[in-house]
Design a protein around this motif. Structure first.
Motif, PDB file in Angstrom:
ATOM      1  N   HIS A 272       0.818  -1.218   0.000  1.00 30.33           N
ATOM      2  CA  HIS A 272       0.000   0.000   0.000  1.00 30.33           C
ATOM      3  C   HIS A 272       0.850   1.266   0.000  1.00 30.33           C
ATOM      4  O   HIS A 272       0.341   2.352   0.306  1.00 30.33           O
ATOM      5  N   ILE A 273       2.132   1.157  -0.320  1.00 28.81           N
ATOM      6  CA  ILE A 273       3.010   2.323  -0.408  1.00 28.81           C
ATOM      7  C   ILE A 273       3.704   2.300  -1.763  1.00 28.81           C
ATOM      8  O   ILE A 273       4.397   1.335  -2.110  1.00 28.81           O
ATOM      9  N   MET A 274       3.511   3.340  -2.547  1.00 28.81           N
ATOM     10  CA  MET A 274       4.110   3.438  -3.873  1.00 28.81           C
ATOM     11  C   MET A 274       5.211   4.495  -3.860  1.00 28.81           C
ATOM     12  O   MET A 274       5.021   5.600  -3.345  1.00 28.81           O
ATOM     13  N   ARG A 275       6.353   4.146  -4.421  1.00 28.88           N
ATOM     14  CA  ARG A 275       7.490   5.054  -4.547  1.00 28.88           C
ATOM     15  C   ARG A 275       7.929   5.080  -6.006  1.00 28.88           C
ATOM     16  O   ARG A 275       7.552   4.209  -6.793  1.00 28.88           O
ATOM     17  N   PRO A 276       8.729   6.063  -6.412  1.00 31.51           N
ATOM     18  CA  PRO A 276       9.126   6.135  -7.830  1.00 31.51           C
ATOM     19  C   PRO A 276      10.135   5.061  -8.203  1.00 31.51           C
ATOM     20  O   PRO A 276      10.840   4.510  -7.349  1.00 31.51           O
ATOM     21  N   PHE A 277      10.204   4.794  -9.501  1.00 29.96           N
ATOM     22  CA  PHE A 277      11.254   3.922 -10.018  1.00 29.96           C
ATOM     23  C   PHE A 277      12.613   4.626  -9.867  1.00 29.96           C
ATOM     24  O   PHE A 277      12.691   5.853  -9.917  1.00 29.96           O
ATOM     25  N   PRO A 278      13.704   3.865  -9.653  1.00 32.99           N
ATOM     26  CA  PRO A 278      15.041   4.480  -9.627  1.00 32.99           C
ATOM     27  C   PRO A 278      15.305   5.232 -10.930  1.00 32.99           C
ATOM     28  O   PRO A 278      14.912   4.792 -12.009  1.00 32.99           O
ATOM     29  N   MET A 279      15.983   6.358 -10.814  1.00 38.46           N
ATOM     30  CA  MET A 279      16.161   7.246 -11.969  1.00 38.46           C
ATOM     31  C   MET A 279      17.302   6.782 -12.880  1.00 38.46           C
ATOM     32  O   MET A 279      18.265   7.513 -13.133  1.00 38.46           O
ATOM     33  N   ARG A 280      17.217   5.563 -13.371  1.00 43.49           N
ATOM     34  CA  ARG A 280      18.201   5.060 -14.327  1.00 43.49           C
ATOM     35  C   ARG A 280      17.539   3.991 -15.197  1.00 43.49           C
ATOM     36  O   ARG A 280      16.747   3.187 -14.724  1.00 43.49           O
ATOM     37  N   ASN A 281      17.879   4.029 -16.488  1.00 43.57           N
ATOM     38  CA  ASN A 281      17.373   3.049 -17.452  1.00 43.57           C
ATOM     39  C   ASN A 281      15.850   2.974 -17.451  1.00 43.57           C
ATOM     40  O   ASN A 281      15.255   1.891 -17.464  1.00 43.57           O
ATOM     41  N   LEU A 282      15.213   4.139 -17.407  1.00 45.81           N
ATOM     42  CA  LEU A 282      13.755   4.164 -17.361  1.00 45.81           C
ATOM     43  C   LEU A 282      13.174   3.988 -18.760  1.00 45.81           C
ATOM     44  O   LEU A 282      13.636   4.613 -19.718  1.00 45.81           O
ATOM     45  N   ILE A 283      12.157   3.153 -18.864  1.00 46.06           N
ATOM     46  CA  ILE A 283      11.401   3.052 -20.104  1.00 46.06           C
ATOM     47  C   ILE A 283      10.307   4.118 -20.082  1.00 46.06           C
ATOM     48  O   ILE A 283      10.006   4.685 -19.016  1.00 46.06           O
ATOM     49  N   PRO A 284       9.693   4.440 -21.223  1.00 43.77           N
ATOM     50  CA  PRO A 284       8.700   5.534 -21.259  1.00 43.77           C
ATOM     51  C   PRO A 284       7.572   5.367 -20.242  1.00 43.77           C
ATOM     52  O   PRO A 284       7.161   6.352 -19.610  1.00 43.77           O
TER      53      PRO A 284
END
Length: 296
Positions: A272-284
């Protein structure tokens, strides 16, 4: 020998009695009911200025009390029965308006009672009683409708609708974050309260709605821990992990997804806790998700 000891004890006792009497006389001679400028509080305190601001400069009135005049007078009407004191033949009581203003000003700026005395025209000793009494009245009056945690799926869905409408993030009940509050550390504790920012503090973890309203907060956690470690020590996190928040089930949510709270990178990912993806190799798709979460 014994006679000399008794004589010495008697002399010491007489000196103590004489010193006590002198101090008592000096104390009576110096004592007074109150300082004259406290008696003329309405003339020397901030009340004339506030009345002028209320009539001619409402924006400055809001800056002073951190709220608009209609909100202040609504609170004053609610709290007056709880903070009014009886006027006696010996002195006039401090009015509910002055008590509420002193408390709001103390909570807004955090000034010491000694400093606040010169603004309010109220002694530090009286402020030390007035502020806790007024805070207790605030809790007593507002806890039913305002100072309480949401406890059923319908209320959580109302918050989620705000996030979806205003920030394009569905199934979200609130934002989790922490605030470092600078303190003078207690003695003999070394670096116990020393944080990574370079000063001593305690942490205030909080959950906030889409309209910047506090849904939950806690104060006093050790600042050496990360924000994720601090939130894990709160009642909110225990309720979340144990399923005691009564969150809406997935079948009642948009796309059948979990009901969540959003947070930054310092917090651990959970059911129930959402955090961002790590800021590397991000897909669209991950970039879009990070943008939406950051916006929320």
């Amino acid at each position: 020998m014994w006679h000399s000891r008794w004589r010495d004890c008697a002399i010491i006792g007489l000196k103590v009695i004489a010193l006590t009497q002198v101090q008592s006389r000096n104390r009576r001679r110096r004592s007074s009911w109150t300082k004259n400028w406290f008696l003329n509080r309405d003339q020397f305190c901030h009340m004339p200025l506030l009345r002028e601001l209320h009539e001619n400069n409402p924006d400055y009135f809001r800056n002073f009390l951190r709220m608009r005049d209609h909100c202040f007078h609504r609170l004053l009407a609610l709290f007056t029965p709880y903070i009014s004191k009886q006027v006696t033949c010996m002195r006039l009581a401090i009015t509910p308006e002055q008590r509420l203003i002193a408390t709001l000003w103390y909570l807004a700026v955090g000034r010491s009672l000694q400093d606040l005395m010169f603004t309010t025209g109220i002694s530090p000793q009286a402020l030390g009683l007035i502020i806790p009494e007024t805070c207790s009245a605030i809790i007593q009056v507002l806890q039913k409708d305002y100072i309480r945690f949401r406890s059923n799926p319908q209320e959580w869905q109302a918050f989620a609708a705000q996030f979806h409408h205003q920030w394009d993030f569905p199934n979200c009940g609130g934002v989790i974050d922490g605030k470092h509050i600078c303190i003078v550390p207690p003695p003999n504790l070394g670096s116990y309260y020393y944080n990574y920012k370079g000063f001593c503090s305690i942490v205030m973890p909080a959950v906030v709605s889409a309209n910047y309203e506090f849904l939950y907060l806690d104060v006093g956690k050790n600042s050496r821990n990360s924000d994720g470690g601090v939130i894990a020590q709160t009642e909110f996190y225990c309720w979340l992990q144990n399923g005691n928040l009564h969150l809406p089930p997935p079948e009642e949510n948009v796309e059948g997804l979990n009901f969540v709270f959003v947070a930054e990178e310092a917090f651990a990912l959970g059911e129930h806790i959402m955090r961002p993806f790590p800021m590397r190799n991000l897909i669209p798709g991950q970039r879009i998700y990070n943008y939406r979460l950051s916006r929320a």
